[in-house]
Write a protein that holds these residues in place. Structure first.
Motif, PDB file in Angstrom:
ATOM      1  N   ALA A 137      23.709 -12.182  57.329  1.00  0.00           N
ATOM      2  CA  ALA A 137      24.646 -13.306  57.256  1.00  0.00           C
ATOM      3  C   ALA A 137      26.003 -12.910  57.809  1.00  0.00           C
ATOM      4  O   ALA A 137      26.453 -11.764  57.656  1.00  0.00           O
ATOM      5  N   ALA A 138      26.662 -13.857  58.479  1.00  0.00           N
ATOM      6  CA  ALA A 138      27.971 -13.583  59.075  1.00  0.00           C
ATOM      7  C   ALA A 138      28.972 -13.120  58.009  1.00  0.00           C
ATOM      8  O   ALA A 138      29.777 -12.204  58.248  1.00  0.00           O
ATOM      9  N   LYS A 139      28.905 -13.727  56.848  1.00  0.00           N
ATOM     10  CA  LYS A 139      29.821 -13.351  55.769  1.00  0.00           C
ATOM     11  C   LYS A 139      29.643 -11.892  55.391  1.00  0.00           C
ATOM     12  O   LYS A 139      30.619 -11.128  55.255  1.00  0.00           O
ATOM     13  N   ASP A 140      28.413 -11.463  55.226  1.00  0.00           N
ATOM     14  CA  ASP A 140      28.134 -10.069  54.860  1.00  0.00           C
ATOM     15  C   ASP A 140      28.509  -9.118  55.992  1.00  0.00           C
ATOM     16  O   ASP A 140      29.026  -8.007  55.750  1.00  0.00           O
TER      17      ASP A 140
ATOM     18  N   VAL B  35      33.088  -8.022  65.587  1.00  0.00           N
ATOM     19  CA  VAL B  35      33.533  -9.288  64.992  1.00  0.00           C
ATOM     20  C   VAL B  35      33.258 -10.446  65.963  1.00  0.00           C
ATOM     21  O   VAL B  35      32.796 -11.528  65.565  1.00  0.00           O
ATOM     22  N   GLU B  36      33.533 -10.216  67.241  1.00  0.00           N
ATOM     23  CA  GLU B  36      33.261 -11.249  68.248  1.00  0.00           C
ATOM     24  C   GLU B  36      31.769 -11.589  68.282  1.00  0.00           C
ATOM     25  O   GLU B  36      31.365 -12.756  68.384  1.00  0.00           O
TER      26      GLU B  36
ATOM     27  N   ARG C 104      27.298 -16.471  64.708  1.00  0.00           N
ATOM     28  CA  ARG C 104      27.487 -17.528  63.710  1.00  0.00           C
ATOM     29  C   ARG C 104      27.503 -18.901  64.384  1.00  0.00           C
ATOM     30  O   ARG C 104      26.893 -19.861  63.892  1.00  0.00           O
ATOM     31  N   GLU C 105      28.186 -19.001  65.541  1.00  0.00           N
ATOM     32  CA  GLU C 105      28.224 -20.284  66.244  1.00  0.00           C
ATOM     33  C   GLU C 105      26.839 -20.663  66.769  1.00  0.00           C
ATOM     34  O   GLU C 105      26.442 -21.835  66.741  1.00  0.00           O
ATOM     35  N   GLU C 106      26.136 -19.628  67.257  1.00  0.00           N
ATOM     36  CA  GLU C 106      24.771 -19.895  67.747  1.00  0.00           C
ATOM     37  C   GLU C 106      23.887 -20.412  66.605  1.00  0.00           C
ATOM     38  O   GLU C 106      23.117 -21.365  66.782  1.00  0.00           O
ATOM     39  N   ARG C 107      24.023 -19.725  65.474  1.00  0.00           N
ATOM     40  CA  ARG C 107      23.209 -20.149  64.326  1.00  0.00           C
ATOM     41  C   ARG C 107      23.626 -21.532  63.840  1.00  0.00           C
ATOM     42  O   ARG C 107      22.777 -22.335  63.427  1.00  0.00           O
TER      43      ARG C 107
ATOM     44  N   ALA D 203      24.849 -23.900  65.718  1.00  0.00           N
ATOM     45  CA  ALA D 203      24.278 -24.847  66.683  1.00  0.00           C
ATOM     46  C   ALA D 203      22.771 -24.993  66.481  1.00  0.00           C
ATOM     47  O   ALA D 203      22.206 -26.090  66.572  1.00  0.00           O
ATOM     48  N   GLN D 204      22.137 -23.830  66.201  1.00  0.00           N
ATOM     49  CA  GLN D 204      20.688 -23.862  65.975  1.00  0.00           C
ATOM     50  C   GLN D 204      20.357 -24.675  64.726  1.00  0.00           C
ATOM     51  O   GLN D 204      19.414 -25.466  64.719  1.00  0.00           O
ATOM     52  N   ARG D 205      21.173 -24.461  63.671  1.00  0.00           N
ATOM     53  CA  ARG D 205      20.937 -25.229  62.450  1.00  0.00           C
ATOM     54  C   ARG D 205      21.162 -26.720  62.687  1.00  0.00           C
ATOM     55  O   ARG D 205      20.432 -27.564  62.165  1.00  0.00           O
ATOM     56  N   ALA D 206      22.192 -27.032  63.486  1.00  0.00           N
ATOM     57  CA  ALA D 206      22.455 -28.437  63.793  1.00  0.00           C
ATOM     58  C   ALA D 206      21.291 -29.036  64.578  1.00  0.00           C
ATOM     59  O   ALA D 206      20.866 -30.175  64.331  1.00  0.00           O
TER      60      ALA D 206
END
Length: 409
Positions: free
Chosen positions: A65-68, A100-101, A107-110, A112-115
């Motif tokens: 996860a991005a948070k972790d 981080v980048e 995170r953005e890919e995920r 978008a994928q989730r969307a």
């Protein structure tokens, strides 16, 4: 004093690391030589390199996860910023910045994928709802019911949407299933009632069929059985557990009646076949009376043959016209002979024929005299008119003379 490209130890045992912002104090070393101090803090640097490498691999190859991931980056960044290691700390910061980048990009890919998955799930659920609402109007009860159950399984395998959207679609989906179930239940309730009504009708038909099975009134009873069969077909099917039993009783009653009728008809057919032979022989005997030469004898002989004919019973229906036609032909021939004899011997008719002949002969003689007179006077037109009239009267006279000859005159 001891040093390497990334750090040094001064004479007091203080260890420094070189960075883009200048030297930073790493720590103090009093337990051994300066080289040992540098080696110790270099190993701490290598430990940071290993940890950063492991984190990079986890970000790259797992669903961390991005948070972790960001928390792990911050933890490592704190260690790098604490300057408790000797090595290229700026390179480590750059690797952490890039990591981080990468995490942000992932995170953005995920996202978008989730969307995309959410939109696909929405479209899939809307399609399921549309199909369910279409099936709700179907009367293919079995196939539509099976399909609706399959749609439920498909629905359960799809991701959830936002609560509002998911609840709205589920409400429509559930309502369609309920509407179909309600219609199906009503249909089968009606079908059960129809089958119960059919059972009652068929029980009545069976009772009547069984009461008729011993009848010997062959024609009317056979006709009634045909009517009962029509009523049976019109009644529809009863419940499966009753239909076969009722049909076996109904058909069994018919079989009893028609078997008895067939037996009687077989005996009757044999008798009628024998009667046909007798009548054919009598017809042949009657035909030998023709042509009629002795009217009195022929009439007496035919009367005797006809009395024997009447004493013979029925013949097969399909053979009746032919054999009766032969007898009728002989009877007509005798009647025609009787009429001819009556005409020949009837004195009144003979007198009328003779009187008519005399009148016509007188008219012909008179016309012939008038024609001669007209020609003598030179009246050709009158003579021709009288000749045409004479031709007509002469034809009538010839016919009357022929009739008179039939009377022997």
């Amino acid at each position: 004093m001891s040093s390497d490209p990334w750090g040094r130890v001064d004479e007091t045992g203080t260890v420094y690391v070189r960075t883009a912002d200048g030297e930073k104090v790493v720590g103090s070393w009093q337990a051994g030589s300066p080289d040992e101090a540098l080696a110790y803090f270099e190993r701490k640097y290598e430990g940071l390199v290993v940890e950063i490498g492991l984190l990079e691999r986890r970000v790259r190859t797992t669903d961390l996860a991005a948070k972790d991931a960001l928390a792990a980056v911050e933890h490592l960044r704190e260690q790098v910023d604490a300057h408790h290691a000797v090595g290229d700390l700026d390179a480590l910061r750059k690797r952490l910045d890039k990591l981080v980048e990468t995490v942000d990009s992932r995170r953005e890919e995920r996202k978008a994928q989730r969307a995309k998955q959410s939109e696909e799930a929405r479209q899939a659920k809307e399609a399921l709802v549309a199909e369910a609402e279409e099936l709700a109007r179907s009367e293919q009860w079995r196939s539509a019911g099976e399909r609706l159950r399959a749609l439920v399984d498909t629905w359960k395998g799809l991701p959830r949407l936002d609560r509002k959207s998911d609840d709205e679609l589920w409400h429509r989906f559930s309502h369609a299933r309920s509407a179909f179930s309600k219609r199906r239940k009503a249909h089968f309730a009606q079908l059960d009632q129809q089958r119960e009504d059919a059972r009652k009708v068929k029980e009545r038909l069976v009772a009547e069929a069984e009461s008729l099975s011993g009848s010997t009134d062959w024609g009317p009873t056979a006709a009634r059985y045909r009517e009962l069969m029509s009523e049976w077909k019109a009644a529809g099917r009863a419940q499966r557990e009753h239909e076969d039993e009722l049909w076996n009783r109904f058909r069994g009653a018919q079989d009893v009646f028609f078997a008895a009728r067939s037996s009687v008809f077989a005996e009757r057919d044999a008798e009628q076949a024998e009667n046909l032979k007798l009548k054919e022989e009598l017809a042949g005997e009657a035909e030998k009376l023709l042509p009629v030469t002795d009217l009195k004898a022929a009439r007496a002989a035919f009367r005797a043959i006809n009395e024997r004919w009447e004493a013979v019973g029925h013949v097969p229906r399909d053979a009746r016209p032919k054999v009766e036609g032969r007898m009728h032909a002989v009877e007509r021939a005798i009647q025609e002979a009787e009429e001819a004899e009556w005409k020949r011997t009837n004195p009144e008719a003979r007198a009328r024929a003779a009187g008519l002949t005399g009148q016509l002969q007188a008219a012909v003689d008179k016309l012939e005299g008038q024609i001669e007179q007209a020609r003598a006077q030179g009246n050709t037109a009158r003579a021709e008119k009288l000749e045409r009239e004479l031709a007509g009267r002469q034809a009538l006279l010839d016919q009357a003379l022929k009739g008179l000859q039939e009377f022997g005159g």
